[in-house]
Design a protein around this motif. Structure first.
Motif, PDB file in Angstrom:
ATOM      1  N   LEU A   1       1.295  -1.279   0.169  1.00 45.11           N
ATOM      2  CA  LEU A   1       0.338  -0.135  -0.037  1.00 45.11           C
ATOM      3  C   LEU A   1       0.871   1.223   0.133  1.00 45.11           C
ATOM      4  O   LEU A   1       1.671   1.406   0.802  1.00 45.11           O
ATOM      5  N   LEU A   2       0.698   2.022  -0.693  1.00 44.00           N
ATOM      6  CA  LEU A   2       0.764   3.351  -0.418  1.00 44.00           C
ATOM      7  C   LEU A   2       2.758   2.985  -1.231  1.00 44.00           C
ATOM      8  O   LEU A   2       4.089   3.678  -0.697  1.00 44.00           O
ATOM      9  N   GLY A   3       3.008   1.832  -1.904  1.00 51.60           N
ATOM     10  CA  GLY A   3       4.155   1.736  -2.360  1.00 51.60           C
ATOM     11  C   GLY A   3       5.206   0.931  -1.115  1.00 51.60           C
ATOM     12  O   GLY A   3       6.207   0.494  -1.768  1.00 51.60           O
ATOM     13  N   LYS A   4       4.785   0.572  -0.483  1.00 54.23           N
ATOM     14  CA  LYS A   4       5.626   0.138  -0.006  1.00 54.23           C
ATOM     15  C   LYS A   4       4.544  -0.927   1.153  1.00 54.23           C
ATOM     16  O   LYS A   4       3.910  -1.385   1.345  1.00 54.23           O
ATOM     17  N   LYS A   5       5.549  -2.066   1.392  1.00 56.20           N
ATOM     18  CA  LYS A   5       4.875  -3.090   2.036  1.00 56.20           C
ATOM     19  C   LYS A   5       4.029  -3.466   2.861  1.00 56.20           C
ATOM     20  O   LYS A   5       4.100  -2.339   3.954  1.00 56.20           O
ATOM     21  N   ALA A   6       3.191  -3.969   3.609  1.00 59.74           N
ATOM     22  CA  ALA A   6       1.913  -3.722   4.930  1.00 59.74           C
ATOM     23  C   ALA A   6       1.088  -5.321   4.712  1.00 59.74           C
ATOM     24  O   ALA A   6       1.030  -5.434   4.032  1.00 59.74           O
ATOM     25  N   ILE A   7       1.033  -5.050   6.796  1.00 67.67           N
ATOM     26  CA  ILE A   7       0.392  -6.110   6.838  1.00 67.67           C
ATOM     27  C   ILE A   7      -0.983  -5.858   6.861  1.00 67.67           C
ATOM     28  O   ILE A   7      -1.114  -4.429   7.889  1.00 67.67           O
TER      29      ILE A   7
ATOM     30  N   ASP B   1      -0.679  -3.265  21.062  1.00 69.01           N
ATOM     31  CA  ASP B   1       0.021  -3.494  22.494  1.00 69.01           C
ATOM     32  C   ASP B   1       0.877  -2.677  21.797  1.00 69.01           C
ATOM     33  O   ASP B   1       1.519  -2.385  21.353  1.00 69.01           O
ATOM     34  N   ASN B   2       1.338  -1.579  22.484  1.00 64.78           N
ATOM     35  CA  ASN B   2       2.547  -0.026  22.734  1.00 64.78           C
ATOM     36  C   ASN B   2       3.499  -0.247  22.567  1.00 64.78           C
ATOM     37  O   ASN B   2       4.710   0.201  22.835  1.00 64.78           O
ATOM     38  N   SER B   3       3.856  -1.556  22.832  1.00 66.55           N
ATOM     39  CA  SER B   3       5.474  -2.272  22.708  1.00 66.55           C
ATOM     40  C   SER B   3       5.511  -2.476  21.772  1.00 66.55           C
ATOM     41  O   SER B   3       6.849  -3.106  21.315  1.00 66.55           O
ATOM     42  N   LYS B   4       4.955  -3.230  21.158  1.00 66.77           N
ATOM     43  CA  LYS B   4       5.249  -3.655  19.472  1.00 66.77           C
ATOM     44  C   LYS B   4       4.522  -2.562  18.095  1.00 66.77           C
ATOM     45  O   LYS B   4       5.416  -2.325  17.507  1.00 66.77           O
ATOM     46  N   PHE B   5       3.483  -1.444  18.179  1.00 65.06           N
ATOM     47  CA  PHE B   5       2.967  -0.720  17.823  1.00 65.06           C
ATOM     48  C   PHE B   5       3.465   0.903  17.519  1.00 65.06           C
ATOM     49  O   PHE B   5       3.089   1.098  19.281  1.00 65.06           O
TER      50      PHE B   5
ATOM     51  N   LYS C   1       6.846  -1.339  15.623  1.00 68.08           N
ATOM     52  CA  LYS C   1       8.031  -0.392  16.607  1.00 68.08           C
ATOM     53  C   LYS C   1       9.505  -1.008  16.450  1.00 68.08           C
ATOM     54  O   LYS C   1      10.250  -0.512  16.390  1.00 68.08           O
ATOM     55  N   GLU C   2       9.264  -2.572  16.488  1.00 66.34           N
ATOM     56  CA  GLU C   2      11.010  -3.001  16.532  1.00 66.34           C
ATOM     57  C   GLU C   2       9.972  -4.503  16.546  1.00 66.34           C
ATOM     58  O   GLU C   2       9.145  -5.119  16.844  1.00 66.34           O
ATOM     59  N   GLU C   3      10.811  -5.273  15.648  1.00 65.06           N
ATOM     60  CA  GLU C   3      10.628  -6.777  15.028  1.00 65.06           C
ATOM     61  C   GLU C   3      10.121  -7.514  16.266  1.00 65.06           C
ATOM     62  O   GLU C   3      10.680  -7.671  17.713  1.00 65.06           O
ATOM     63  N   PHE C   4       9.452  -8.513  15.970  1.00 66.62           N
ATOM     64  CA  PHE C   4       8.747  -8.852  16.385  1.00 66.62           C
ATOM     65  C   PHE C   4       7.779 -10.237  16.123  1.00 66.62           C
ATOM     66  O   PHE C   4       7.852 -10.170  14.804  1.00 66.62           O
ATOM     67  N   THR C   5       7.638 -11.520  16.979  1.00 66.69           N
ATOM     68  CA  THR C   5       6.542 -12.907  15.897  1.00 66.69           C
ATOM     69  C   THR C   5       5.568 -13.020  16.511  1.00 66.69           C
ATOM     70  O   THR C   5       5.421 -12.831  17.157  1.00 66.69           O
ATOM     71  N   TRP C   6       4.293 -13.512  15.567  1.00 72.80           N
ATOM     72  CA  TRP C   6       3.537 -13.041  15.960  1.00 72.80           C
ATOM     73  C   TRP C   6       3.095 -14.626  15.152  1.00 72.80           C
ATOM     74  O   TRP C   6       2.645 -13.915  13.952  1.00 72.80           O
ATOM     75  N   ASN C   7       2.033 -15.638  15.566  1.00 66.79           N
ATOM     76  CA  ASN C   7       2.086 -16.417  15.246  1.00 66.79           C
ATOM     77  C   ASN C   7       2.444 -16.993  13.861  1.00 66.79           C
ATOM     78  O   ASN C   7       2.370 -17.049  13.148  1.00 66.79           O
ATOM     79  N   ASP C   8       3.570 -17.166  13.981  1.00 62.25           N
ATOM     80  CA  ASP C   8       4.852 -17.792  13.281  1.00 62.25           C
ATOM     81  C   ASP C   8       5.103 -16.394  11.937  1.00 62.25           C
ATOM     82  O   ASP C   8       5.879 -16.909  11.460  1.00 62.25           O
ATOM     83  N   TYR C   9       4.902 -15.511  12.032  1.00 62.64           N
ATOM     84  CA  TYR C   9       5.075 -14.128  11.208  1.00 62.64           C
ATOM     85  C   TYR C   9       5.432 -13.402  11.572  1.00 62.64           C
ATOM     86  O   TYR C   9       5.274 -12.756  13.163  1.00 62.64           O
ATOM     87  N   LYS C  10       7.154 -13.001  11.058  1.00 59.95           N
ATOM     88  CA  LYS C  10       7.936 -11.948  11.582  1.00 59.95           C
ATOM     89  C   LYS C  10       6.885 -10.557  10.939  1.00 59.95           C
ATOM     90  O   LYS C  10       7.528 -10.128   9.706  1.00 59.95           O
ATOM     91  N   PHE C  11       7.316  -9.584  11.751  1.00 63.02           N
ATOM     92  CA  PHE C  11       6.834  -8.436  11.892  1.00 63.02           C
ATOM     93  C   PHE C  11       7.869  -7.412  12.283  1.00 63.02           C
ATOM     94  O   PHE C  11       8.780  -7.512  12.704  1.00 63.02           O
ATOM     95  N   GLU C  12       8.148  -7.002  10.990  1.00 59.77           N
ATOM     96  CA  GLU C  12       9.616  -6.507  10.866  1.00 59.77           C
ATOM     97  C   GLU C  12       9.219  -4.352  10.740  1.00 59.77           C
ATOM     98  O   GLU C  12       8.524  -4.471  10.726  1.00 59.77           O
ATOM     99  N   GLU C  13      10.624  -3.786  11.569  1.00 59.91           N
ATOM    100  CA  GLU C  13      10.425  -2.791  12.308  1.00 59.91           C
ATOM    101  C   GLU C  13      10.289  -1.979  11.202  1.00 59.91           C
ATOM    102  O   GLU C  13      10.588  -2.166   9.738  1.00 59.91           O
ATOM    103  N   GLY C  14       9.160  -1.251  11.481  1.00 60.99           N
ATOM    104  CA  GLY C  14       9.160  -0.230  10.162  1.00 60.99           C
ATOM    105  C   GLY C  14       7.522  -0.231   9.706  1.00 60.99           C
ATOM    106  O   GLY C  14       7.904   0.264   8.809  1.00 60.99           O
ATOM    107  N   THR C  15       7.104  -1.658   9.602  1.00 60.76           N
ATOM    108  CA  THR C  15       5.647  -2.218   8.149  1.00 60.76           C
ATOM    109  C   THR C  15       4.707  -1.468   8.841  1.00 60.76           C
ATOM    110  O   THR C  15       4.695  -1.199  10.306  1.00 60.76           O
ATOM    111  N   LEU C  16       3.988  -0.777   7.906  1.00 61.04           N
ATOM    112  CA  LEU C  16       2.573  -0.596   7.887  1.00 61.04           C
ATOM    113  C   LEU C  16       1.782  -1.426   8.272  1.00 61.04           C
ATOM    114  O   LEU C  16       2.275  -2.606   7.736  1.00 61.04           O
TER     115      LEU C  16
END
Length: 416
Positions: free
Chosen positions: A41-47, A60-64, A298-313
């Motif tokens: 979306l908007l030219g960038k990777k998004a989840i 969870d404010n520690s993750k986003f 906010k910073e990389e974490f894994t949820w349900n075997d999916y890696k959320f990379e820092e900075g991802t919309l």
């Protein structure tokens, strides 16, 4: 990313999001049979994700984080710059406390009294008219209610202009072209005017009632002990006025529900407060309001075997979560009784966001919305009679915000 998480192929799907509106995320969750998928979306990777578990993670404010996430076009119309929605951490908690301080039981009771008075004034006028367009009229009611409750003085001849500008802010957030620019100009005008009021308060030339938003926000100090910049304080006062005026959308959907479900209307004639509460909650669940909320990892974490990379919309599906078959039985059926024994989960019912009102990014004005809707519902059912002529009462799940196409025309209004 594991193979279990679908990925939408293609260079960019921003146009698809605009074309599908409220259903964009839900359609893909259903077709992928997954509560999470990756897109661009908007030219960038998004989840994109939805559902109760996803909402719990998203808030969870520690993750986003929210700072810098809203596109500039949204900040320049809907939110304003440097407002509470864009803050994180201690700065957000401190600013949110400012908002919650005007949401006391006493202040909400005052709001109800002001709102009922404005409905009474409107009824006096409507009885003299052959027909009215309810949406236009409720914008006027809500603007008057918001200003009086917030302590913002407005001349009678300026009410319609102010209501027009406040509606332009929330009606233009996803628009392009002239509508978007109208929203930007509207925000600039109102920010300038409210900023001048704040300066008058600080100079001692204007004395709003203590406890009102204009008074509290004018004198609020940040974590460093400094008064808010005048423009920022103006943005936050507007963050009281604009959302209250936007409740007009829900009021019109309430009128639509009262019309479409006469058996529910009959129940409401009893004046039972619990039934009114259930009806209002079902209106908020069933009809479209906010389609989704946005944040950034906010910073990389894994949820349900999916890696959320820092900075991802990341987008959370608000509308789809409120229509999730895993949470709600027959979610596309209007059924207020589903709230009779509802467990009050902060993540399964999220029309105005999820989580904690005080510490998180759940809308501070949610209680205001519910109270205003209950007062309005009482007038629509018990304090007035009216006819609804043939008209196009269908509504779009693409246009944001959505409204009944005819904006609910009513005739022969009489006080009951």
């Amino acid at each position: 990313m594991t193979n279990s998480v679908p990925k939408e192929e293609g260079l960019d799907h921003s146009l698809s999001l605009l074309r599908e509106g409220y259903l964009y995320i839900l359609n893909r969750r259903q077709s992928f049979q997954s509560d999470i998928f990756e897109t661009r979306l908007l030219g960038k990777k998004a989840i994109c994700m939805g559902g109760k578990e996803a909402a719990a993670i998203f808030y969870d404010n520690s993750k986003f984080k929210r700072e810098g996430v809203a596109p500039n076009r949204v900040a320049e119309t809907l939110f304003g710059k440097k407002g509470v929605q864009t803050l994180d951490g201690d700065a957000h908690k401190h600013r949110k406390q400012m908002f919650m301080s005007v949401m006391s039981r006493e202040r909400l009771q005052i709001l109800n009294e002001i709102h009922a008075k404005q409905w009474e004034h409107a009824l006096d006028k409507w009885q003299r008219l052959e027909e009215i367009e309810l949406y236009e009229e409720t914008l006027d009611i809500m603007c008057r209610t918001a200003c009086e409750w917030a302590g913002v003085p407005v001349e009678e001849e300026e009410i319609k202009k102010l209501a027009h500008d406040l509606r332009a802010m929330f009606e233009s957030a996803t628009a392009v072209g002239p509508s978007h620019w109208a929203g930007r100009h509207a925000r600039n005008r109102v920010e300038k005017w409210v900023g001048e009021l704040i300066e008058e308060v600080r100079d001692g030339n204007l004395s709003p009632e203590e406890g009102t938003a204009l008074h509290k926000f004018s004198w609020h100090r940040d974590l460093e002990g400094n008064l808010l910049e005048t423009k920022v304080a103006a943005v936050e006062v507007i963050n009281i006025l604009r959302p209250i005026v936007a409740i007009s959308v829900y009021i019109n959907f309430s009128a639509l529900a009262v019309h479409h479900y006469p058996e529910e209307r009959e129940k409401l004639k009893s004046g039972d407060g619990k039934l009114a509460q259930m009806f209002v909650q079902e209106v908020r669940r069933f009809y479209p309001f906010f389609p989704f909320a946005a944040a950034e990892v906010k910073e990389e974490f894994t949820w349900n075997d999916y890696k959320f990379e820092e900075g991802t919309l990341t987008l959370l599906d608000l509308y789809g979560t409120n229509h999730d078959t895993k949470i709600w039985e027959n979610p596309d059926v209007f059924k207020p009784s589903r709230f009779e024994n509802w467990d009050d989960s902060p993540f399964s019912f999220i029309p105005q966001g999820g989580g904690d009102h005080y510490l998180g990014h759940r809308c501070a004005g949610e209680w205001v919305t519910i109270e205003v809707m209950k007062v309005s519902l009482d007038f629509l059912v018990n304090r007035m009679t009216y006819d609804i002529p043939d008209q196009d009462l269908s509504y779009s799940k693409v246009s944001i915000p959505s409204l009944p196409n005819s904006k609910v025309v009513i005739r022969n209004v009489q006080r009951r």
